[in-house]
Design a protein around this motif. Structure first.
Motif, PDB file in Angstrom:
ATOM      1  N   VAL A 342       0.841  -1.204   0.000  1.00 13.97           N
ATOM      2  CA  VAL A 342       0.000   0.000   0.000  1.00 13.97           C
ATOM      3  C   VAL A 342       0.871   1.248   0.000  1.00 13.97           C
ATOM      4  CG1 VAL A 342      -1.724   1.327   1.268  1.00 13.97           C
ATOM      5  CG2 VAL A 342      -1.902  -1.176   1.180  1.00 13.97           C
ATOM      6  N   CYS A 343       1.891   1.268   0.845  1.00 10.34           N
ATOM      7  CA  CYS A 343       2.748   2.450   0.950  1.00 10.34           C
ATOM      8  C   CYS A 343       3.519   2.703  -0.348  1.00 10.34           C
ATOM      9  CB  CYS A 343       3.722   2.285   2.114  1.00 10.34           C
ATOM     10  SG  CYS A 343       2.905   2.196   3.726  1.00 10.34           S
ATOM     11  N   GLU A 344       4.022   1.648  -0.952  1.00  7.44           N
ATOM     12  CA  GLU A 344       4.729   1.821  -2.222  1.00  7.44           C
ATOM     13  C   GLU A 344       3.780   2.303  -3.303  1.00  7.44           C
ATOM     14  OE1 GLU A 344       7.661  -0.576  -5.333  1.00  7.44           O
ATOM     15  OE2 GLU A 344       7.145  -1.479  -3.391  1.00  7.44           O
ATOM     16  N   ALA A 345       2.547   1.778  -3.302  1.00 13.41           N
ATOM     17  CA  ALA A 345       1.552   2.244  -4.274  1.00 13.41           C
ATOM     18  C   ALA A 345       1.255   3.717  -4.071  1.00 13.41           C
ATOM     19  CB  ALA A 345       0.275   1.416  -4.146  1.00 13.41           C
ATOM     20  N   ASP A 346       1.209   4.153  -2.813  1.00 15.49           N
ATOM     21  CA  ASP A 346       0.976   5.574  -2.523  1.00 15.49           C
ATOM     22  C   ASP A 346       2.123   6.422  -3.064  1.00 15.49           C
ATOM     23  OD1 ASP A 346       0.019   7.975  -1.326  1.00 15.49           O
ATOM     24  OD2 ASP A 346       1.325   7.625   0.393  1.00 15.49           O
ATOM     25  N   LYS A 347       3.342   5.975  -2.878  1.00 20.21           N
ATOM     26  CA  LYS A 347       4.501   6.748  -3.317  1.00 20.21           C
ATOM     27  C   LYS A 347       4.615   6.782  -4.842  1.00 20.21           C
ATOM     28  CE  LYS A 347       7.863   9.142  -1.485  1.00 20.21           C
ATOM     29  NZ  LYS A 347       7.579  10.264  -0.573  1.00 20.21           N
ATOM     30  N   ARG A 348       4.303   5.670  -5.488  1.00 16.75           N
ATOM     31  CA  ARG A 348       4.456   5.591  -6.940  1.00 16.75           C
ATOM     32  C   ARG A 348       3.175   5.966  -7.687  1.00 16.75           C
ATOM     33  NH1 ARG A 348       7.177  -0.193  -7.944  1.00 16.75           N
ATOM     34  NH2 ARG A 348       6.935   0.504 -10.112  1.00 16.75           N
ATOM     35  N   GLY A 349       2.071   6.109  -6.947  1.00 16.28           N
ATOM     36  CA  GLY A 349       0.810   6.479  -7.570  1.00 16.28           C
ATOM     37  C   GLY A 349       0.671   7.981  -7.691  1.00 16.28           C
ATOM     38  N   ARG A 350       1.632   8.591  -8.338  1.00 21.04           N
ATOM     39  CA  ARG A 350       1.668  10.033  -8.536  1.00 21.04           C
ATOM     40  C   ARG A 350       2.125  10.297  -9.969  1.00 21.04           C
ATOM     41  NH1 ARG A 350       3.746  12.049  -2.589  1.00 21.04           N
ATOM     42  NH2 ARG A 350       3.146  10.136  -1.511  1.00 21.04           N
ATOM     43  N   LEU A 351       1.699  11.393 -10.527  1.00 21.15           N
ATOM     44  CA  LEU A 351       2.004  11.699 -11.914  1.00 21.15           C
ATOM     45  C   LEU A 351       3.512  11.715 -12.138  1.00 21.15           C
ATOM     46  CD1 LEU A 351       0.211  12.343 -14.363  1.00 21.15           C
ATOM     47  CD2 LEU A 351       0.667  14.767 -13.944  1.00 21.15           C
ATOM     48  N   GLY A 352       3.988  10.867 -13.047  1.00 19.48           N
ATOM     49  CA  GLY A 352       5.404  10.807 -13.368  1.00 19.48           C
ATOM     50  C   GLY A 352       6.245   9.977 -12.431  1.00 19.48           C
ATOM     51  N   CYS A 353       5.623   9.297 -11.458  1.00 16.68           N
ATOM     52  CA  CYS A 353       6.388   8.548 -10.442  1.00 16.68           C
ATOM     53  C   CYS A 353       6.195   7.032 -10.520  1.00 16.68           C
ATOM     54  CB  CYS A 353       6.006   9.028  -9.043  1.00 16.68           C
ATOM     55  SG  CYS A 353       6.362  10.776  -8.739  1.00 16.68           S
ATOM     56  N   ALA A 354       5.578   6.560 -11.589  1.00 20.08           N
ATOM     57  CA  ALA A 354       5.205   5.139 -11.654  1.00 20.08           C
ATOM     58  C   ALA A 354       6.407   4.207 -11.563  1.00 20.08           C
ATOM     59  CB  ALA A 354       4.421   4.860 -12.938  1.00 20.08           C
ATOM     60  N   GLU A 355       7.570   4.656 -12.017  1.00 19.05           N
ATOM     61  CA  GLU A 355       8.754   3.788 -11.993  1.00 19.05           C
ATOM     62  C   GLU A 355       9.732   4.192 -10.900  1.00 19.05           C
ATOM     63  OE1 GLU A 355       8.520   1.168 -13.789  1.00 19.05           O
ATOM     64  OE2 GLU A 355       6.693   1.957 -14.723  1.00 19.05           O
ATOM     65  N   ALA A 356       9.296   5.016  -9.967  1.00 25.72           N
ATOM     66  CA  ALA A 356      10.188   5.473  -8.896  1.00 25.72           C
ATOM     67  C   ALA A 356      10.584   4.313  -7.985  1.00 25.72           C
ATOM     68  CB  ALA A 356       9.501   6.568  -8.082  1.00 25.72           C
ATOM     69  N   ALA A 357      11.776   4.411  -7.421  1.00 25.01           N
ATOM     70  CA  ALA A 357      12.252   3.400  -6.461  1.00 25.01           C
ATOM     71  C   ALA A 357      11.591   3.640  -5.105  1.00 25.01           C
ATOM     72  CB  ALA A 357      13.761   3.466  -6.340  1.00 25.01           C
ATOM     73  N   TYR A 358      11.468   2.563  -4.337  1.00 21.84           N
ATOM     74  CA  TYR A 358      10.933   2.687  -2.980  1.00 21.84           C
ATOM     75  C   TYR A 358      11.790   1.833  -2.049  1.00 21.84           C
ATOM     76  CZ  TYR A 358       7.476   3.409   0.700  1.00 21.84           C
ATOM     77  OH  TYR A 358       6.843   3.793   1.869  1.00 21.84           O
ATOM     78  N   PRO A 359      13.023   2.278  -1.760  1.00 20.11           N
ATOM     79  CA  PRO A 359      13.942   1.482  -0.929  1.00 20.11           C
ATOM     80  C   PRO A 359      13.456   1.313   0.504  1.00 20.11           C
ATOM     81  CG  PRO A 359      14.819   3.695  -1.291  1.00 20.11           C
ATOM     82  CD  PRO A 359      13.632   3.558  -2.193  1.00 20.11           C
ATOM     83  N   GLN A 360      12.502   2.125   0.930  1.00 15.15           N
ATOM     84  CA  GLN A 360      11.962   2.001   2.286  1.00 15.15           C
ATOM     85  C   GLN A 360      11.409   0.598   2.533  1.00 15.15           C
ATOM     86  OE1 GLN A 360      11.398   4.439   0.103  1.00 15.15           O
ATOM     87  NE2 GLN A 360      11.104   6.440   1.096  1.00 15.15           N
TER      88      GLN A 360
END
Length: 410
Positions: A342-360
């Protein structure tokens, strides 16, 4: 007596999709004849039987007549005189009203094949408005088929709006709303479920806590999409990508930002404290729809703690351990995995962020693993007892987390 394959099995074969369920309709038979052939009865409201060998469902052809409000407001009529076309006429969408005989020939009186080619979700008849569950089903089918190019036909959307305007949707029972929502959250594009309901005017009736998010602005440097409702749609689709078919993760994604609808206008576009403000509307929604306890619990954790997950690489080791304890992650590692999805989806569910890393996510899993390796046996062997054991374990777990390398923030 003749039987036909009907509904989703025919539709999905025509779409080239895997066929999961095989449902059949039987024309020209009585319940007694079905029993005589070894079929096992299972239907309560109308005659449905299981095949003695395959276990597949065979329902007697039937018609239905509206007798009251809601899903249960129907009288069903099944006898050998009901035709296949009459049975197909009571179905919701044309793409679900195609039958196939034992030789593979299709019976398609409502042009479902044409609508498959046109990628249209279109109602079979004006009787569509009599069953409010159909509105939810159309929205769910949109969540499944929008990636293939399907859209709700204009005339069908007009009927759905009429169902909201005339109050038919008000008679939906919570169990059916949740059942359809849960299935929609497990589809490939759950955002379409919200868009269709919102266009029909039903989102405000069934999910006012979610409808209220649309039009609420967010800070552009964190949310280039600005609108909170748009962000929610992006998060839902990202959750479906990260955890395909997982409605538990989907529900957490659906409810993670409900507090943003309550932010005072003079504070916008900031949303300080939204993670705590969202708990009350989440509990109201979960109670109203009779959401399963595990779904409600994960959604509340995601709502309240998702910002801590985003800050995990900056948190002190003791705070990381408290977060893991709050999530019960050491005893329930799968819950942590769902929470992190859920948290990674929140971080990457933003315009232009679909392929962003989520090392957290990797860091918190590593923290869980090293903390879980610290057990009580070592401290018992040292002669510690009672609260001293717990204190020693907490100290050792904190030290283990402190020793972990911290990757750069994504």
């Amino acid at each position: 007596m003749r039987s036909y394959l009907v509904g989703g099995a025919v539709r999905d074969r025509l779409l080239g999709r895997p066929v999961v369920d095989h449902d059949h309709v039987v024309v020209g038979a009585t319940p007694q004849e079905m029993l005589a052939r070894g079929f096992r009865p299972v239907g309560k409201d109308f005659p449905v039987f299981l095949h003695p060998d395959s276990g597949e469902e065979y329902a007697l052809a039937r018609t239905e007549r509206k007798t009251g409000h809601g899903y249960h407001g129907f009288a069903f009529h099944a006898d050998p005189g009901v035709t296949l076309e009459e049975d197909l006429a009571r179905r919701d969408l044309t793409i679900n009203a195609i039958a196939q005989d034992e030789h593979g020939a299709l019976v398609d009186p409502f042009h479902g094949q044409r609508d498959i080619e046109r990628r249209a979700l279109r109602h079979v008849s004006p009787a569509f408005v009599e069953d409010p569950v159909r509105l939810l089903r159309v929205a769910r089918f949109a969540a499944r088929f929008e990636p293939l190019g399907f859209a709700v036909a204009d005339e069908t959307m007009a009927l759905m709006r009429a169902m909201v305007a005339n109050g038919e949707v008000d008679h939906l029972v919570p169990e059916r709303v949740w059942a359809e929502t849960r299935r929609a959250l497990g589809e490939a594009q759950p955002s379409a479920f919200l868009r269709v309901l919102r266009e029909a005017g039903a989102l405000a009736v069934l999910f006012p806590e979610i409808d209220a998010l649309y039009g609420v602005p967010q800070r552009a440097e964190f949310h280039p999409e600005i609108d909170t409702g748009t962000h929610l749609e992006l998060v839902l689709d990202m959750a479906a990508r990260l955890a395909p078919g997982d409605d538990l993760v989907g529900f957490g994604a659906l409810c993670h930002d409900l507090g943003k609808a309550l932010t005072p206008t003079d504070v916008l576009p900031g949303h300080i404290g939204h993670e705590h403000a969202g708990v009350a509307p989440l509990r109201a929604l979960a109670t109203r729809l009779k959401v399963p306890a595990e779904h409600a619990a994960l959604a509340e954790l995601a709502c309240r703690e998702h910002l801590n997950a985003h800050r995990a690489l900056e948190l002190r080791p003791a705070t990381v351990l408290r977060l893991l304890t709050t999530l019960d992650a050491l005893r329930r590692p799968r819950r942590l995995d769902s929470f992190l999805a859920v948290c990674e989806a929140d971080k990457r569910g933003r315009l232009g962020c679909a392929e962003a890393a989520y090392p957290q996510a990797a860091f918190l899993r590593a923290a869980r693993d090293v903390a879980a390796r610290v057990g009580a046996a070592e401290f018992l062997a040292r002669g510690l007892t009672g609260p001293a054991i717990g204190a020693a374990m907490e100290k050792a777990r904190t030290a283990a987390i402190a020793a972990l390398p911290r990757p750069a923030r994504g």
